[in-house]
Design an enzyme around this catalytic site. Structure first.
Site, PDB file in Angstrom:
ATOM      1  N   HIS A 284       1.852   1.995  -3.297  1.00 29.34           N
ATOM      2  CA  HIS A 284       0.964   3.046  -3.799  1.00 29.34           C
ATOM      3  C   HIS A 284       1.557   4.452  -3.705  1.00 29.34           C
ATOM      4  O   HIS A 284       0.852   5.436  -3.838  1.00 29.34           O
ATOM      5  CB  HIS A 284      -0.388   2.981  -3.073  1.00 29.34           C
ATOM      6  CG  HIS A 284      -1.149   1.711  -3.343  1.00 29.34           C
ATOM      7  ND1 HIS A 284      -2.356   1.425  -2.782  1.00 29.34           N
ATOM      8  CD2 HIS A 284      -0.837   0.635  -4.123  1.00 29.34           C
ATOM      9  CE1 HIS A 284      -2.777   0.227  -3.209  1.00 29.34           C
ATOM     10  NE2 HIS A 284      -1.866  -0.261  -4.017  1.00 29.34           N
TER      11      HIS A 284
ATOM     12  N   ASP B 216       0.840  -1.196   0.000  1.00 29.52           N
ATOM     13  CA  ASP B 216       0.000   0.000   0.000  1.00 29.52           C
ATOM     14  C   ASP B 216       0.880   1.252   0.000  1.00 29.52           C
ATOM     15  O   ASP B 216       2.005   1.218  -0.495  1.00 29.52           O
ATOM     16  CB  ASP B 216      -0.977  -0.043   1.178  1.00 29.52           C
ATOM     17  CG  ASP B 216      -2.275   0.699   0.889  1.00 29.52           C
ATOM     18  OD1 ASP B 216      -2.206   1.874   0.513  1.00 29.52           O
ATOM     19  OD2 ASP B 216      -3.357   0.102   1.044  1.00 29.52           O
TER      20      ASP B 216
END
Ligand code: NAG
Ligand code: NAG
Ligand code: NAG
Ligand code: NAG
Length: 428
Positions: free
Chosen positions: A248, A225
């Protein structure tokens, strides 16, 4: 000559005083504790939670500076635990060995599973030592898609802390976020290695909530993430020399969630390498509701490689064509303001066509965005493009792909920004 001699006389005295001071410093009592002193087994199987809790209690009560050692070559299995302060003096938690969590969520038993290693109300703590903190999160990730599953724990969570330094250790396979600071100030997180698989769920690298005066530098972060995420009232945050990806990317937000009023400002991010990531540098707010702002942000000297959205501001509107029914409905709604975001010297490759996306809201168009020397092309050398919606600002120097920011509409703008604000905006 006598005059010189008199002038010189104090030197040996000063020297003696300095030596005495150094000796006193060395002689200054320092307590050295290890988990073994408290019955820690360290075979990776035994439950060493009590040993760590007792060692912490002793360290925290000691009147002198303490070094608490998690010995090298050993693996201590620790169940969820709160290490609370305030403590009598500075503690250095020297993690030379490994700390692991129970692998199976069912082993956690009843109780609060929001975090694993929870530091609460602690001041002046240094965590270092070259060791590994392993959340063994695999089974938590696997069950995350189940409806009834409780949210996975944050691995290492500092809450209401001050003067914290986490340096030179590895954090890996966190059940959820690896390293979180909530309502902390004067924080350093340097020389860290933070890793978990690309497909692991919610495994943000470093997560900041309502914190200020935070320096995050010289880290290698590769997770499933966000690399670093910043939410809530965060201010004076510096990110520097970080390698991100996969994952991310850097994220300011999501802000405004559940109508929260978030004030994020003075965020400086520079010297980053972001590769194979979903986003590069992102500012994200909820579509409507919430309040506050993200402003005075500088993203500088960043190299992107194969990043899907290298530069993105996302106020949740990218699906609505301007003037659509939805856009009109939300036009009156409140939103988090996004302004004074500077992008300087950003180069590399985009995995998607939209190398730059500024998708802002009708309620609160983005203002004072600034692009300086940006060069983003598609992975295979083709030209990328930029997308703008309700986004105002300017570009300086070479900007590739061409900027789509609208010129500032100064007429509509009230009140006029002060000179100081202008300086921040043109901050370089
Ligand atoms: C952020 O700051 C504002 C203004 O000081 C305050 O109203 C709000 O509750 C704060 N948010 C949090 C999450 O502390
Ligand atoms: C680009 O990044 C994606 C992950 O976002 C990865 O799956 C893919 O293999 C990467 N491509 C190259 C050429 O590295
Ligand atoms: C932009 O980047 C491409 C690919 O890296 C490079 O070939 C090109 O020369 C750069 N353009 C400028 C103006 O720097
Ligand atoms: C690609 O971008 C460059 C630099 O902006 C431009 O000179 C060139 O014409 C563009 N090529 C295409 C096919 O659009």
């Amino acid at each position: 000559m006598a005059r010189t001699a008199r002038a010189a006389a104090p030197v040996p005295l000063l020297l003696a005083a300095a030596v005495a001071a150094i000796l006193l410093r060395i002689a200054e009592p320092r307590v050295l504790l290890t988990l073994h002193d408290f019955g820690g087994v360290g075979d990776g199987v035994a439950d060493d939670t009590k040993a760590l809790a007792d060692a912490w209690a002793a360290a925290c009560a000691a009147g002198d500076d303490v070094i608490l050692n998690v010995p090298a070559g050993k693996t201590f299995q620790i169940w969820p635990l709160t290490l609370a302060g305030p403590c009598s003096s500075e503690i250095k938690l020297l993690i030379s060995g490994n700390i692991v969590a129970p692998a199976s969520p069912s082993d956690w038993g009843p109780g609060d599973h929001r975090q694993w290693l929870h530091f609460l109300n602690v001041h002046d703590l240094k965590v270092t030592g070259g060791g590994i903190i392993d959340g063994r999160g695999e089974q938590w990730w696997a069950q995350s898609s189940c409806e009834e599953a409780q949210p996975a724990p944050k691995a290492v969570h500092f809450e209401d802390c001050q003067g914290i330094s986490v340096m030179g250790i590895t954090l890996q396979n966190s059940q959820q976020y690896h390293l979180t600071f909530t309502r902390c100030s004067h924080v350093e997180a340097n020389y860290l290695r933070v890793t978990s698989p690309e497909d692991s769920v919610n495994t943000n690298g470093i997560h900041l909530v309502d914190s200020r005066n935070v320096h995050i530098m010289d880290n290698l972060i590769s997770t499933g993430d966000d690399c670093v995420s910043i939410v809530g009232n965060c201010t004076d945050v510096r990110l520097r020399a970080i390698s991100c990806g996969p994952g991310h990317g850097i994220s300011i937000g999501t802000l405004g969630v559940d109508n929260s009023v978030d004030y994020v400002e003075k965020i400086k991010v520079d010297t980053l390498f972001i590769s194979n990531a979903e986003n590069g540098v992102r500012v994200r707010t909820t579509k409507n509701g919430g309040g506050g702002f993200a402003r005075k942000v500088k993203f500088k000297s960043i190299v992107m490689r194969n990043v899907s959205n290298p530069i993105i501001v996302d106020q949740g509107n990218s699906d609505d064509p301007e003037g659509s029914f939805e856009a009109q409905v939300y036009a009156a709604a409140t939103a988090v303001r996004v302004e004074k975001i500077n992008y300087i010297d950003i180069a590399g490759t985009s995995a998607s066509d939209h190398a730059m996306t500024f998708s802002c809201s009708d309620a609160m168009p983005c203002r004072h965005l600034s692009l300086t020397n940006v060069n983003l092309t598609r992975v295979h050398g083709r030209n990328a493009s930029s997308y703008c919606r309700k986004a105002y600002g300017r570009s300086i120097g070479t900007v590739i792909p061409e900027s789509c920011l609208s010129k500032e509409d100064f007429v509509q703008q009230a009140p006029r920004h002060s000179e100081e604000d202008e300086e921040e905006y043109s901050d370089s």
